[in-house]
Scaffold this motif. Structure first.
Motif, PDB file in Angstrom:
ATOM      1  N   VAL A 112       2.968  -1.908  -6.629  1.00  0.00           N
ATOM      2  CA  VAL A 112       3.985  -0.919  -6.260  1.00  0.00           C
ATOM      3  C   VAL A 112       4.173   0.088  -7.387  1.00  0.00           C
ATOM      4  CG1 VAL A 112       6.432  -0.603  -5.748  1.00  0.00           C
ATOM      5  CG2 VAL A 112       5.176  -2.485  -4.688  1.00  0.00           C
ATOM      6  N   THR A 146       1.175   2.570  -7.653  1.00  0.00           N
ATOM      7  CA  THR A 146       1.104   3.559  -6.574  1.00  0.00           C
ATOM      8  C   THR A 146       2.191   4.611  -6.713  1.00  0.00           C
ATOM      9  OG1 THR A 146       0.262   1.792  -5.139  1.00  0.00           O
ATOM     10  CG2 THR A 146       0.953   3.826  -4.085  1.00  0.00           C
ATOM     11  N   TYR A 178      10.663   6.398   2.194  1.00  0.00           N
ATOM     12  CA  TYR A 178       9.982   5.228   1.662  1.00  0.00           C
ATOM     13  C   TYR A 178      10.630   3.979   2.251  1.00  0.00           C
ATOM     14  CZ  TYR A 178       8.246   8.454  -1.920  1.00  0.00           C
ATOM     15  OH  TYR A 178       7.658   9.508  -2.586  1.00  0.00           O
ATOM     16  N   TYR A 224       5.990   0.032   1.057  1.00  0.00           N
ATOM     17  CA  TYR A 224       5.649  -0.668  -0.176  1.00  0.00           C
ATOM     18  C   TYR A 224       6.133  -2.108  -0.053  1.00  0.00           C
ATOM     19  CZ  TYR A 224       4.628   3.895  -2.208  1.00  0.00           C
ATOM     20  OH  TYR A 224       4.086   5.126  -2.476  1.00  0.00           O
TER      21      TYR A 224
END
Length: 526
Positions: free
Chosen positions: A21, A24, A38, A170
């Motif tokens: 995570v 990225t 997100y 995520y």
């Protein structure tokens, strides 16, 4: 202030256990490829909300957008203190209705007061009502340029697909035991808490992958001990966990000590341990043994070094076939205990069936014994004929003419039987999803043969066979779905031996397996 709040990570570098995570998000911030929505999903205490607040500072820092906010500018300090007007946290558990979402939809149209982006952090997003989620969907479809939404949830599957498809997702991992111990060791040193590694491991196992829970327990243990913290302190403060009993039972299983196993289960029950949790913990310990036999290096991600070494050492004292059979028996017992409401009886029965595998007449037990012999390098002796094929004692032996069966036909029959056996767990899952009450008789079913598209299923008890006959169509439908070929089923009861009748009930009970003795005793007591 609580430990988990005072030690909340302030940068992505401090966010432990979530390397994928962090990598990225940092890359997206550095390249400017930012999304407007997100979704952070994962178990509790894994850092979802902390990551959301770090991302909010990354977007609004004076030096940003940046992957490394300075945490000293007025914008970062306002977000850290919770006073930033342009970063709003919303708990969807208590603001889940359509009216609250309409208010958010109206407010999001206004530009930020002082910061670069207006960030909405929506915690427990799966708690939104259907109407609230539909109202929120419109905002996600056409968001203003200045708005960023960060949804955090432990159950992403409960969110509508229309919302999921509009978010960058995520997945936060459960934090591993070694990582959690290292972080707690660092925090304990910073707080002046004296604690040994065994105690840190005891807390980490109890936290079950949640660092927030671990820090809460560390703080509570420090207050309780009023001095150095030991493993005994942890047990007194939080009670003995199922892990202690599970490891003791595992050792006793490997020693083949049935009496000690029953005694430990009795102690666990008297201590108030949840026996279903104990079963899950024992399954996890057996899984570690299986992994240790296949690739011990994989244990490093899940266990501290000393526990990984202990698992490798234990795995050398058993065979892979025995571990797999124990896992299957306990998994069945766990599923059955939910329906029966008798977890202790199911646990005892499963473990005794494992220990007395030589007395278990099922195909599964015979297969496990053969695999164990193969793993030990011993060639299995030919198995005796079934009891139904043997003449009664003293009766003349009659020669039975051998029926010539074409090789191809015999081969196809054997192949189909193997296919059914290899797919039986999937067939059972389909049946039990429709009729959970069939789990117990299905766990005792032995697959005998497939001839002329008829699968013969043998049960230990006539009443179990009768139960399955009542749901024959359901079983045949499940077989057709899984195998892609229709099969009829013939469900038979226990084998009838030819010989003198059994004199009395106690003698009859001696011929049965230990699991049945427990069931019989339980019924008589009730």
């Amino acid at each position: 202030m609580s430990l988990y709040r005072s030690w909340r990570p302030k940068t992505f570098a401090e966010l432990v256990g979530q390397d994928a995570v962090v990598r990225t998000l940092s890359s997206a911030l550095q390249t400017g490829r930012l999304a407007h929505a997100y979704l952070f999903s994962g178990p509790r205490g894994s850092g979802k909300t902390s990551a959301a607040k770090i991302l909010a500072r990354c977007l609004n820092c004076r030096n940003g957008p940046t992957a490394t906010p300075d945490n000293t500018c007025e914008y970062c300090l306002a977000i850290l203190s919770g006073t930033a007007l342009d970063v709003l946290e919303m708990d969807a558990a208590s603001n889940r209705g359509i009216e609250e979402i309409r208010g958010l939809r109206d407010a999001v149209q206004f530009a930020p007061s002082v910061m670069r982006k207006k960030v909405y952090i929506i915690d427990e997003a799966h708690m939104l009502t259907k109407e609230g989620a539909n109202a929120f969907l419109k905002t996600l479809e056409e968001p203003p340029e200045h708005a960023v939404f960060i949804l955090a949830t432990t159950e992403p599957e409960k969110l509508p697909p229309t919302i999921l498809s509009r978010c960058q997702r995520y997945a936060f991992r459960r934090i591993s035991i070694p990582v959690m111990i290292e972080r707690m060791r660092e925090i304990a040193a910073g707080e002046g808490i004296t604690i040994d590694d065994a105690s840190l491991a005891a807390i980490a196992y109890r936290a079950d992958g949640g660092l927030r829970d671990a820090l809460t327990m560390l703080e509570q243990a420090a207050a309780f001990a009023q001095g150095p913290i030991t493993a005994e302190t942890i047990d007194v403060a939080f009670g003995v966990t199922g892990r202690v009993y599970a490891r003791r039972i595992l050792e006793q299983l490997l020693d083949r000590d049935a009496a000690a196993v029953l005694k430990t289960i009795d102690e666990a029950s008297d201590a108030g341990a949840d026996l279903q949790v104990l079963m899950r913990t024992l399954i996890a310990e057996l899984r570690n043994l299986l992994v240790a036999r296949i690739d011990p290096a994989l244990l490093a991600a899940d266990l501290p070094p000393e526990d990984a070494q202990a698992a490798v050492k234990r795995s050398a004292t058993t065979t892979q076939a025995h571990v797999i059979r124990a896992l299957r028996l306990l998994t069945e017992a766990l599923a059955t205990s939910r329906a029966s409401g008798h977890p202790r009886l199911e646990l005892e029965s499963a473990l005794l069936r494992f220990l007395f595998a030589g007395d278990d007449p099922t195909i599964d037990a015979l297969s496990a014994r053969l695999r164990a012999l193969e793993e030990s390098g011993v060639k299995a002796a030919p198995q005796p004929a079934a009891a139904k094929d043997l003449p009664a004692k003293g009766a003349p032996v009659k020669e039975t003419p051998v029926k010539e069966t074409p090789v191809k036909e015999a081969s196809e029959t054997s192949t189909w039987l193997q296919k059914v056996k290899s797919s039986w767990s999937s067939v059972r899952l389909r049946i039990e999803s429709e009729r959970q009450s069939l789990a117990a008789p299905l766990s005792h079913a032995a697959l005998e043969s497939v001839e002329n598209n008829v699968l013969t299923i043998r049960l230990r008890k006539d009443y179990e066979a009768e139960i399955l006959r009542e749901h024959q169509r359901l079983i045949e439908a499940a077989l057709a779905d899984v195998l892609g070929k229709p099969l009829r089923v013939a469900i038979l009861g226990q084998l009838k031996t030819r010989g003198p009748a059994v004199a009395s009930e106690p003698v009859a009970r001696e011929a049965e397996e230990p699991a049945d003795l427990l069931q019989y005793a339980s019924e008589r007591i009730r």
